[in-house]
Design a protein around this motif. Structure first.
Motif, PDB file in Angstrom:
ATOM      1  N   VAL A  38      28.816   3.010  30.614  1.00  0.00           N
ATOM      2  CA  VAL A  38      29.999   3.146  29.768  1.00  0.00           C
ATOM      3  C   VAL A  38      31.265   2.932  30.607  1.00  0.00           C
ATOM      4  N   ALA A  39      31.271   3.421  31.841  1.00  0.00           N
ATOM      5  CA  ALA A  39      32.414   3.199  32.730  1.00  0.00           C
ATOM      6  C   ALA A  39      32.591   1.710  33.024  1.00  0.00           C
ATOM      7  N   ASP A  40      31.481   0.985  33.146  1.00  0.00           N
ATOM      8  CA  ASP A  40      31.568  -0.463  33.354  1.00  0.00           C
ATOM      9  C   ASP A  40      32.229  -1.145  32.158  1.00  0.00           C
ATOM     10  N   VAL A  41      31.892  -0.699  30.952  1.00  0.00           N
ATOM     11  CA  VAL A  41      32.523  -1.243  29.745  1.00  0.00           C
ATOM     12  C   VAL A  41      34.013  -0.911  29.744  1.00  0.00           C
ATOM     13  N   ALA A  42      34.360   0.328  30.094  1.00  0.00           N
ATOM     14  CA  ALA A  42      35.772   0.728  30.139  1.00  0.00           C
ATOM     15  C   ALA A  42      36.544  -0.114  31.150  1.00  0.00           C
ATOM     16  N   THR A  43      35.931  -0.369  32.292  1.00  0.00           N
ATOM     17  CA  THR A  43      36.573  -1.180  33.329  1.00  0.00           C
ATOM     18  C   THR A  43      36.762  -2.611  32.857  1.00  0.00           C
ATOM     19  N   PHE A  44      35.741  -3.162  32.201  1.00  0.00           N
ATOM     20  CA  PHE A  44      35.837  -4.513  31.646  1.00  0.00           C
ATOM     21  C   PHE A  44      36.976  -4.575  30.623  1.00  0.00           C
ATOM     22  N   GLY A  45      37.031  -3.598  29.726  1.00  0.00           N
ATOM     23  CA  GLY A  45      38.066  -3.568  28.693  1.00  0.00           C
ATOM     24  C   GLY A  45      39.466  -3.424  29.266  1.00  0.00           C
ATOM     25  N   ALA A  46      39.611  -2.586  30.294  1.00  0.00           N
ATOM     26  CA  ALA A  46      40.932  -2.409  30.916  1.00  0.00           C
ATOM     27  C   ALA A  46      41.409  -3.693  31.578  1.00  0.00           C
ATOM     28  N   ALA A  47      40.468  -4.441  32.162  1.00  0.00           N
ATOM     29  CA  ALA A  47      40.840  -5.712  32.792  1.00  0.00           C
ATOM     30  C   ALA A  47      41.146  -6.782  31.743  1.00  0.00           C
ATOM     31  N   LYS A  48      40.386  -6.779  30.648  1.00  0.00           N
ATOM     32  CA  LYS A  48      40.569  -7.790  29.597  1.00  0.00           C
ATOM     33  C   LYS A  48      41.851  -7.531  28.805  1.00  0.00           C
ATOM     34  N   TYR A  49      42.136  -6.270  28.529  1.00  0.00           N
ATOM     35  CA  TYR A  49      43.301  -5.896  27.727  1.00  0.00           C
ATOM     36  C   TYR A  49      44.325  -5.186  28.616  1.00  0.00           C
ATOM     37  N   SER A  50      44.324  -3.878  28.614  1.00  0.00           N
ATOM     38  CA  SER A  50      45.190  -3.091  29.494  1.00  0.00           C
ATOM     39  C   SER A  50      44.612  -1.687  29.615  1.00  0.00           C
ATOM     40  N   ARG A  51      44.889  -1.063  30.740  1.00  0.00           N
ATOM     41  CA  ARG A  51      44.407   0.302  30.946  1.00  0.00           C
ATOM     42  C   ARG A  51      45.105   1.232  29.952  1.00  0.00           C
ATOM     43  N   GLY A  52      44.317   1.949  29.177  1.00  0.00           N
ATOM     44  CA  GLY A  52      44.872   2.881  28.200  1.00  0.00           C
ATOM     45  C   GLY A  52      45.434   2.241  26.944  1.00  0.00           C
ATOM     46  N   GLY A  53      45.409   0.920  26.876  1.00  0.00           N
ATOM     47  CA  GLY A  53      45.943   0.236  25.702  1.00  0.00           C
ATOM     48  C   GLY A  53      45.197   0.561  24.422  1.00  0.00           C
ATOM     49  N   TRP A  54      43.939   0.936  24.551  1.00  0.00           N
ATOM     50  CA  TRP A  54      43.128   1.252  23.370  1.00  0.00           C
ATOM     51  C   TRP A  54      43.702   2.435  22.596  1.00  0.00           C
ATOM     52  N   LEU A  55      44.478   3.273  23.268  1.00  0.00           N
ATOM     53  CA  LEU A  55      45.070   4.431  22.596  1.00  0.00           C
ATOM     54  C   LEU A  55      46.157   4.034  21.600  1.00  0.00           C
ATOM     55  N   GLN A  56      46.675   2.818  21.728  1.00  0.00           N
ATOM     56  CA  GLN A  56      47.774   2.354  20.879  1.00  0.00           C
ATOM     57  C   GLN A  56      47.321   1.407  19.771  1.00  0.00           C
ATOM     58  N   VAL A  57      46.041   1.153  19.656  1.00  0.00           N
ATOM     59  CA  VAL A  57      45.540   0.218  18.638  1.00  0.00           C
ATOM     60  C   VAL A  57      45.760   0.824  17.246  1.00  0.00           C
ATOM     61  N   PRO A  58      46.467   0.122  16.370  1.00  0.00           N
ATOM     62  CA  PRO A  58      46.669   0.636  15.011  1.00  0.00           C
ATOM     63  C   PRO A  58      45.337   0.850  14.298  1.00  0.00           C
ATOM     64  N   ASP A  59      45.226   1.955  13.569  1.00  0.00           N
ATOM     65  CA  ASP A  59      44.016   2.307  12.826  1.00  0.00           C
ATOM     66  C   ASP A  59      42.806   2.352  13.766  1.00  0.00           C
ATOM     67  N   GLY A  60      43.045   2.892  14.971  1.00  0.00           N
ATOM     68  CA  GLY A  60      42.033   2.913  16.022  1.00  0.00           C
ATOM     69  C   GLY A  60      40.672   3.456  15.629  1.00  0.00           C
ATOM     70  N   PRO A  61      40.582   4.662  15.027  1.00  0.00           N
ATOM     71  CA  PRO A  61      39.249   5.181  14.722  1.00  0.00           C
ATOM     72  C   PRO A  61      38.400   4.237  13.869  1.00  0.00           C
ATOM     73  N   ALA A  62      38.988   3.663  12.853  1.00  0.00           N
ATOM     74  CA  ALA A  62      38.229   2.749  11.992  1.00  0.00           C
ATOM     75  C   ALA A  62      37.861   1.467  12.730  1.00  0.00           C
ATOM     76  N   ALA A  93      28.380   2.742  22.825  1.00  0.00           N
ATOM     77  CA  ALA A  93      28.687   4.102  23.268  1.00  0.00           C
ATOM     78  C   ALA A  93      30.184   4.251  23.565  1.00  0.00           C
ATOM     79  N   TRP A  94      30.770   3.258  24.258  1.00  0.00           N
ATOM     80  CA  TRP A  94      32.209   3.331  24.551  1.00  0.00           C
ATOM     81  C   TRP A  94      33.016   3.392  23.263  1.00  0.00           C
ATOM     82  N   ASN A  95      32.665   2.563  22.300  1.00  0.00           N
ATOM     83  CA  ASN A  95      33.399   2.548  21.033  1.00  0.00           C
ATOM     84  C   ASN A  95      33.255   3.857  20.276  1.00  0.00           C
TER      85      ASN A  95
END
Length: 121
Positions: A38-62, A93-95
């Motif tokens: 799961v940490a590998d997925v988080a690292t991939f996502g942070a590099a692809k998008y931005s670190r912590g950017g997932w917290l700002q995604v509109p309608d994130g839970p859905a 799992a990350w999602n």
């Protein structure tokens, strides 16, 4: 009420009021491979998008629920995500964790709005 698991009075030397608290080490000690995946997925996502950017995604839970569902579906076809080369199950799992984190944060925010900080006046 917090207690020492050995019955030691809270002000006595050696007291530790941790009876009944979550044993976080159970996750780290028992599931290191899953957490690493799961940490590998988080690292991939942070590099692809931005670190912590997932917290700002509109309608994130859905949206994270939907992304987890897509990875769940993809697991029936292939084991690894074609983009990241990581396991679909780790992406799922990350999602699910992202969805859970956002829901818990929203719940805390709502509670604070209704009762004030720390649940008291």
């Amino acid at each position: 009420m917090e207690k020492d698991p050995h019955g030691t009075h809270q002000h006595a030397p050696g007291a530790k009021l941790d009876a009944g608290k979550p044993q976080v080490a159970l996750i780290f000690d028992d599931m290191p491979r899953a957490l690493r995946a799961v940490a590998d997925v988080a690292t991939f996502g942070a590099a692809k998008y931005s670190r912590g950017g997932w917290l700002q995604v509109p309608d994130g839970p859905a949206r994270y629920r939907s992304a987890g569902d897509r990875h769940r579906l993809a697991r029936g076809i292939e084991s690894h995500d074609q983009d990241s080369k990581l396991l679909h199950l780790a992406h799922e799992a990350w999602n699910r964790l992202a969805e859970l984190e956002l829901l818990l944060r929203a719940s805390e925010t709502l509670t604070e709005q209704l009762t004030g900080p720390q649940g008291g006046a």
